[in-house]
Write a protein that holds these residues in place. Structure first.
Motif, PDB file in Angstrom:
ATOM      1  N   MET A 103       0.825  -1.202   0.000  1.00  0.00           N
ATOM      2  CA  MET A 103       0.000   0.000   0.000  1.00  0.00           C
ATOM      3  C   MET A 103       0.863   1.257   0.000  1.00  0.00           C
ATOM      4  SD  MET A 103      -3.270   0.555  -0.122  1.00  0.00           S
ATOM      5  CE  MET A 103      -2.912   1.770  -1.375  1.00  0.00           C
ATOM      6  N   VAL A 104       1.938   1.238   0.792  1.00  0.00           N
ATOM      7  CA  VAL A 104       2.856   2.381   0.808  1.00  0.00           C
ATOM      8  C   VAL A 104       3.436   2.596  -0.589  1.00  0.00           C
ATOM      9  CG1 VAL A 104       5.051   3.252   1.696  1.00  0.00           C
ATOM     10  CG2 VAL A 104       3.419   2.184   3.258  1.00  0.00           C
ATOM     11  N   ALA A 105       3.809   1.488  -1.255  1.00  0.00           N
ATOM     12  CA  ALA A 105       4.365   1.597  -2.610  1.00  0.00           C
ATOM     13  C   ALA A 105       3.346   2.186  -3.575  1.00  0.00           C
ATOM     14  CB  ALA A 105       4.815   0.214  -3.098  1.00  0.00           C
ATOM     15  N   ALA A 106       2.079   1.805  -3.437  1.00  0.00           N
ATOM     16  CA  ALA A 106       1.040   2.326  -4.330  1.00  0.00           C
ATOM     17  C   ALA A 106       0.859   3.830  -4.131  1.00  0.00           C
ATOM     18  CB  ALA A 106      -0.274   1.602  -4.081  1.00  0.00           C
ATOM     19  N   VAL A 107       0.856   4.271  -2.877  1.00  0.00           N
ATOM     20  CA  VAL A 107       0.683   5.698  -2.592  1.00  0.00           C
ATOM     21  C   VAL A 107       1.884   6.483  -3.107  1.00  0.00           C
ATOM     22  CG1 VAL A 107       0.518   7.413  -0.756  1.00  0.00           C
ATOM     23  CG2 VAL A 107      -0.854   5.318  -0.629  1.00  0.00           C
ATOM     24  N   GLN A 108       3.101   5.966  -2.853  1.00  0.00           N
ATOM     25  CA  GLN A 108       4.290   6.646  -3.352  1.00  0.00           C
ATOM     26  C   GLN A 108       4.273   6.713  -4.880  1.00  0.00           C
ATOM     27  OE1 GLN A 108       7.271   4.173  -1.359  1.00  0.00           O
ATOM     28  NE2 GLN A 108       7.934   5.973  -0.218  1.00  0.00           N
ATOM     29  N   GLY A 109       3.869   5.623  -5.512  1.00  0.00           N
ATOM     30  CA  GLY A 109       3.817   5.607  -6.968  1.00  0.00           C
ATOM     31  C   GLY A 109       2.824   6.603  -7.524  1.00  0.00           C
ATOM     32  N   PHE A 110       1.690   6.741  -6.859  1.00  0.00           N
ATOM     33  CA  PHE A 110       0.686   7.692  -7.328  1.00  0.00           C
ATOM     34  C   PHE A 110       1.210   9.121  -7.216  1.00  0.00           C
ATOM     35  CE2 PHE A 110      -3.238  10.220  -6.972  1.00  0.00           C
ATOM     36  CZ  PHE A 110      -3.902   9.788  -8.114  1.00  0.00           C
ATOM     37  N   ILE A 111       1.907   9.423  -6.119  1.00  0.00           N
ATOM     38  CA  ILE A 111       2.497  10.758  -5.959  1.00  0.00           C
ATOM     39  C   ILE A 111       3.564  10.986  -7.030  1.00  0.00           C
ATOM     40  CG2 ILE A 111       3.920  12.207  -4.446  1.00  0.00           C
ATOM     41  CD1 ILE A 111       2.441  10.950  -2.075  1.00  0.00           C
ATOM     42  N   ALA A 112       4.371   9.955  -7.314  1.00  0.00           N
ATOM     43  CA  ALA A 112       5.392  10.086  -8.357  1.00  0.00           C
ATOM     44  C   ALA A 112       4.759  10.344  -9.722  1.00  0.00           C
ATOM     45  CB  ALA A 112       6.256   8.824  -8.402  1.00  0.00           C
ATOM     46  N   GLN A 113       3.661   9.660 -10.022  1.00  0.00           N
ATOM     47  CA  GLN A 113       2.967   9.903 -11.285  1.00  0.00           C
ATOM     48  C   GLN A 113       2.474  11.339 -11.380  1.00  0.00           C
ATOM     49  OE1 GLN A 113      -0.164   7.090 -11.985  1.00  0.00           O
ATOM     50  NE2 GLN A 113       1.220   5.358 -12.209  1.00  0.00           N
ATOM     51  N   GLN A 114       1.972  11.860 -10.265  1.00  0.00           N
ATOM     52  CA  GLN A 114       1.514  13.252 -10.255  1.00  0.00           C
ATOM     53  C   GLN A 114       2.660  14.191 -10.628  1.00  0.00           C
ATOM     54  OE1 GLN A 114      -1.543  14.700  -9.069  1.00  0.00           O
ATOM     55  NE2 GLN A 114      -2.597  12.783  -8.719  1.00  0.00           N
ATOM     56  N   SER A 115       3.837  13.895 -10.104  1.00  0.00           N
ATOM     57  CA  SER A 115       4.991  14.745 -10.379  1.00  0.00           C
ATOM     58  C   SER A 115       5.468  14.614 -11.816  1.00  0.00           C
ATOM     59  CB  SER A 115       6.134  14.386  -9.425  1.00  0.00           C
ATOM     60  OG  SER A 115       7.323  15.055  -9.779  1.00  0.00           O
ATOM     61  N   LEU A 116       5.506  13.379 -12.328  1.00  0.00           N
ATOM     62  CA  LEU A 116       6.095  13.126 -13.644  1.00  0.00           C
ATOM     63  C   LEU A 116       5.144  13.418 -14.801  1.00  0.00           C
ATOM     64  CD1 LEU A 116       7.899   9.776 -12.797  1.00  0.00           C
ATOM     65  CD2 LEU A 116       8.987  12.003 -13.151  1.00  0.00           C
ATOM     66  N   PHE A 117       3.851  13.142 -14.592  1.00  0.00           N
ATOM     67  CA  PHE A 117       2.907  13.182 -15.713  1.00  0.00           C
ATOM     68  C   PHE A 117       1.772  14.178 -15.547  1.00  0.00           C
ATOM     69  CE2 PHE A 117       4.362   8.646 -15.306  1.00  0.00           C
ATOM     70  CZ  PHE A 117       5.346   8.748 -16.275  1.00  0.00           C
ATOM     71  N   GLY A 118       1.748  14.896 -14.431  1.00  0.00           N
ATOM     72  CA  GLY A 118       0.718  15.895 -14.240  1.00  0.00           C
ATOM     73  C   GLY A 118      -0.394  15.428 -13.311  1.00  0.00           C
ATOM     74  N   PRO A 119      -1.233  16.368 -12.903  1.00  0.00           N
ATOM     75  CA  PRO A 119      -2.284  16.067 -11.927  1.00  0.00           C
ATOM     76  C   PRO A 119      -3.253  14.990 -12.417  1.00  0.00           C
ATOM     77  CG  PRO A 119      -2.030  18.445 -12.207  1.00  0.00           C
ATOM     78  CD  PRO A 119      -1.238  17.793 -13.296  1.00  0.00           C
ATOM     79  N   VAL A 120      -3.610  14.105 -11.505  1.00  0.00           N
ATOM     80  CA  VAL A 120      -4.613  13.061 -11.758  1.00  0.00           C
ATOM     81  C   VAL A 120      -5.501  13.001 -10.528  1.00  0.00           C
ATOM     82  CG1 VAL A 120      -5.013  10.614 -12.185  1.00  0.00           C
ATOM     83  CG2 VAL A 120      -3.014  11.724 -13.182  1.00  0.00           C
ATOM     84  N   PRO A 121      -6.821  12.957 -10.698  1.00  0.00           N
ATOM     85  CA  PRO A 121      -7.703  12.897  -9.529  1.00  0.00           C
ATOM     86  C   PRO A 121      -7.446  11.642  -8.696  1.00  0.00           C
ATOM     87  CG  PRO A 121      -8.946  13.397 -11.529  1.00  0.00           C
ATOM     88  CD  PRO A 121      -7.566  13.014 -11.965  1.00  0.00           C
ATOM     89  N   VAL A 122      -7.562  11.782  -7.391  1.00  0.00           N
ATOM     90  CA  VAL A 122      -7.394  10.643  -6.491  1.00  0.00           C
ATOM     91  C   VAL A 122      -8.400   9.543  -6.830  1.00  0.00           C
ATOM     92  CG1 VAL A 122      -7.550   9.914  -4.076  1.00  0.00           C
ATOM     93  CG2 VAL A 122      -6.435  12.070  -4.658  1.00  0.00           C
ATOM     94  N   GLU A 123      -9.540   9.945  -7.401  1.00  0.00           N
ATOM     95  CA  GLU A 123     -10.573   8.957  -7.753  1.00  0.00           C
ATOM     96  C   GLU A 123     -10.061   7.898  -8.742  1.00  0.00           C
ATOM     97  OE1 GLU A 123     -12.458  12.403  -6.015  1.00  0.00           O
ATOM     98  OE2 GLU A 123     -11.030  12.200  -7.668  1.00  0.00           O
ATOM     99  N   VAL A 124      -9.042   8.246  -9.536  1.00  0.00           N
ATOM    100  CA  VAL A 124      -8.478   7.270 -10.473  1.00  0.00           C
ATOM    101  C   VAL A 124      -7.864   6.106  -9.706  1.00  0.00           C
ATOM    102  CG1 VAL A 124      -6.673   6.894 -12.204  1.00  0.00           C
ATOM    103  CG2 VAL A 124      -8.086   8.959 -12.300  1.00  0.00           C
ATOM    104  N   LEU A 125      -7.089   6.419  -8.667  1.00  0.00           N
ATOM    105  CA  LEU A 125      -6.496   5.368  -7.846  1.00  0.00           C
ATOM    106  C   LEU A 125      -7.580   4.587  -7.106  1.00  0.00           C
ATOM    107  CD1 LEU A 125      -3.993   3.953  -6.730  1.00  0.00           C
ATOM    108  CD2 LEU A 125      -3.884   5.699  -4.945  1.00  0.00           C
TER     109      LEU A 125
END
Length: 209
Positions: free
Chosen positions: A170-192
């Motif tokens: 779960m920690v890896a999933a949250v970190q990955g989602f934050i990394a995606q936000q940084s690398l590829f732009g904003p994404v709604p939390v609802e996607v995750l």
């Protein structure tokens, strides 16, 4: 001479930290100079150096501040008993985490994900900050483990897999989602959240009789 109130001192310190955080999120810790920070906060060198001795102290204060706030978010949200469904819980955790220093934006996008990427990189370089990161990871892991143990006790999750292993995932999933936000732009939390719902709906394939 009139004495400056503690409230004023705290507000000025926060102003400097937020301005420096914007600079660091935009250009990275080591490509940002103190002159960049002074320009961002529109203060004199004397006003800034009254609070921070230089860039290294600014970096340390920002990293420790961000990590401390993350710990607070995870401890508060994951303390709920019984825990809400995982997709709802993750949405609440990430939503509150993304609002840390939520007023900071770069090109109209939240600066927090990009700042977190800088924080992770800096903790790999600085032994002192690496120790802080280890402590934060320990607290966050314990919080998530407690959640998954709650799911197992309630019969909501299979109990034959160690809760600590699920917490690490779960920690890896949250970190990955934050990394995606940084690398590829904003994404709604609802996607995750949608992705988690789909994964949670998986069942073992039926074997043909």
């Amino acid at each position: 001479m009139a004495r400056v109130s503690q409230e004023h001192l705290d507000a000025r310190r926060r102003q400097i930290l937020e301005g420096a955080a914007r600079c660091f999120a935009r250009n990275g810790f080591h490509a940002t100079s103190m002159q960049d920070v002074l320009k961002e906060v529109d203060l004199s060198a004397g006003a800034v150096y009254r609070y921070f001795s230089g860039k290294d102290e600014l970096i340390s204060a920002i990293v420790k501040g961000v990590l401390a706030e993350l710990v607070t978010v995870f401890e508060e949200v994951t303390r709920q008993s019984p825990p809400p469904p995982l997709d709802e819980l993750v949405g609440e955790v990430l939503g509150r985490a993304m609002r840390i220093w939520g007023s900071l934006t770069i090109d109209d996008a939240p600066a927090f994900p990009r700042l977190m990427m800088q924080v992770w990189a800096e903790t790999a370089r600085d032994p002192d900050l690496s120790g802080v990161m280890d402590e934060v990871y320990g607290v966050v892991s314990v919080a998530w483990t407690r959640v998954f143990e709650g799911y197992q006790d309630a019969g909501m999750m299979r109990a034959d897999i160690p809760a600590e292993h699920v917490a690490r995932t779960m920690v890896a999933a949250v970190q990955g989602f934050i990394a995606q936000q940084s690398l590829f732009g904003p994404v709604p939390v609802e996607v995750l959240q949608d992705g988690l719902r789909a994964l949670m709906s998986m069942a073992a394939p039926r074997s043909d009789a």
